[in-house]
Design a protein around this motif. Structure first.
Motif, PDB file in Angstrom:
ATOM      1  N   ARG A  10       0.570   2.920   3.100  1.00 17.73           N
ATOM      2  CA  ARG A  10       0.572   1.635   2.386  1.00 17.73           C
ATOM      3  C   ARG A  10       1.619   1.630   1.272  1.00 17.73           C
ATOM      4  N   GLY A  35       4.911   1.094   2.843  1.00 18.07           N
ATOM      5  CA  GLY A  35       5.065  -0.324   3.158  1.00 18.07           C
ATOM      6  C   GLY A  35       5.446  -1.141   1.939  1.00 18.07           C
ATOM      7  N   GLU A  36       4.821  -0.857   0.798  1.00 15.90           N
ATOM      8  CA  GLU A  36       5.151  -1.561  -0.445  1.00 15.90           C
ATOM      9  C   GLU A  36       6.586  -1.255  -0.879  1.00 15.90           C
ATOM     10  N   ASP A  52       8.936  -3.251   1.239  1.00 19.62           N
ATOM     11  CA  ASP A  52       8.985  -4.640   0.768  1.00 19.62           C
ATOM     12  C   ASP A  52       9.852  -4.765  -0.482  1.00 19.62           C
ATOM     13  N   THR A  75      13.263  -2.855   6.843  1.00 20.09           N
ATOM     14  CA  THR A  75      12.284  -2.690   7.913  1.00 20.09           C
ATOM     15  C   THR A  75      12.047  -1.204   8.137  1.00 20.09           C
ATOM     16  N   ALA A 116       1.759   0.546   7.188  1.00 23.89           N
ATOM     17  CA  ALA A 116       3.020   0.307   6.483  1.00 23.89           C
ATOM     18  C   ALA A 116       3.722  -0.951   6.981  1.00 23.89           C
ATOM     19  N   GLU A 117       3.130  -1.601   7.988  1.00 28.07           N
ATOM     20  CA  GLU A 117       3.725  -2.774   8.631  1.00 28.07           C
ATOM     21  C   GLU A 117       5.095  -2.443   9.227  1.00 28.07           C
ATOM     22  N   ALA A 118       5.168  -1.257   9.838  1.00 28.59           N
ATOM     23  CA  ALA A 118       6.389  -0.832  10.531  1.00 28.59           C
ATOM     24  C   ALA A 118       6.494  -1.528  11.881  1.00 28.59           C
TER      25      ALA A 118
END
Length: 255
Positions: free
Chosen positions: A47, A50-51, A54, A59, A96-98
């Motif tokens: 997480r 991921g932050e 951002d 990406t 991580a929204e990978a």
């Protein structure tokens, strides 16, 4: 399309230092190898990564472990543990929204008897099927990479035909492709042979070069032509040093 670079176990930079370096060069993607994240110092959580992505506007892709494990192990406990590591990588990528997870397809030592080799390839298929189903579940594409040939082990993705056969046997459209340009070249193939064989399943591209005799991971001149022609979502420089990343961008052929 995103273009960026992969972290490597040999790099001394922290995750944030690496992301900062990549973005300062004008790139917008980072691939995280699990071996790097397993090694000291303690990495940020998925997480937190991921932050960080951002914050820097990049990406992400992850690369599942590829040392000290084997999806095609004929030892069932080792095979299952390898599957668990891929699933854990998919979980982290989701947190991580990978955009994808890269995976190797397994191997078996050449010196082993044929009955063991048959068991190993069957186990590789079983493992990839399980991992692909889990990738569907978490919503992160799993991308099978074409690998370089080895004198010591049999790998199942070294030719376009073998890669297509393995995809067909696994039989799950959720399993995408990582097209490694350098691996194709060292195996004696133009990268287009792999692209033509798998069509629109190429989702990640690994960019590096060699002289055709060894998997040297040198900077690749003219990489933009490949990126533009393949039109894959994620394009990744794989280098031996952080300084090599700048060598991609300094070449006239790269513009």
């Amino acid at each position: 399309m995103s273009v960026g670079a992969a972290m490597d176990l040999r790099f001394e930079a922290t995750v944030e230092e690496f992301v900062d370096h990549v973005t300062a060069l004008g790139l917008d993607h980072v691939e995280l190898k699990r071996e790097y994240l397993h090694a000291p110092p303690e990495p940020p959580s998925a997480r937190e990564i991921g932050e960080l992505a951002d914050e820097y506007g990049v990406t992400l892709t992850y690369h599942a472990p590829f040392r000290d494990w084997n999806l095609g192990s004929f030892n069932e406990a080792s095979r299952a543990a390898s599957v668990d590591q891929v699933k854990a990588t998919l979980d982290d990528a989701a947190a991580a929204e990978a955009g994808a997870v890269v995976v190797h397809g397994g191997s078996v030592p050449r010196r082993y008897p044929d009955r063991v080799k048959r068991k190993a390839v069957d186990n590789a298929v079983t493992s990839l099927r399980e991992c692909a189903r889990y990738a569907e579940y978490v919503g992160v594409p799993l991308c099978l990479e074409n690998q370089p040939r080895s004198e010591d082990v049999v790998r199942y993705t070294t030719t376009p035909a073998d890669l297509v056969d393995l995809l067909g046997t696994v039989d799950n459209d959720a399993l995408k492709i990582t097209l490694d340009v350098g691996h194709a070249k060292v195996n004696g193939y133009d990268w287009r042979a792999f692209a033509d064989a798998v069509g629109d399943r190429v989702y990640v591209v690994h960019l590096h070069d060699n002289d055709g005799t060894a998997d040297e991971h040198d900077p690749l001149p003219g990489y933009r032509e490949i990126v533009n022609e393949l039109d894959a979502p994620y394009n990744v420089f794989e280098t031996k040093t952080i300084d090599d990343i700048e060598r991609y961008l300094a070449r006239p052929e790269s513009i």
